[in-house]
Design a protein around this motif. Structure first.
Motif: not given
Length: 82
Positions: A2-8, A49-56, A61-63, A79-81
């Protein structure tokens, strides 16, 4: 994986010179369907691995702390893709 996409994006109240340049180019090409153009950034964070609440929460925070400059930019989407 999975990939987390951050838009700024630049804050709405700030001038976006790149967007203005693109809007001017569209106008010169005779493309008048668009009132304005704003240019932002997209970051893709690949997760093992899995994207859970902690990962999000970590991605948020990183964003906020690293991927964006809170003085001039807003994080507009995470968002998670799969």
């Amino acid at each position: 994986m999975p990939t987390i996409v951050v838009d700024v994006m630049p804050k709405a109240e700030l001038l976006d010179p790149q967007g203005k340049a693109v809007a001017g180019a569209l106008d010169r090409l005779g493309i008048t369907d668009f009132a304005s153009v704003r240019i932002g950034k997209r970051f893709e964070l690949t997760v093992e691995g899995e994207v859970g609440d902690d990962t999000l929460a970590t991605a948020r925070r990183i964003a906020d702390e690293i991927l964006s400059n809170s003085v001039i930019e807003d994080v507009v989407g995470i968002e998670v893709v799969e």
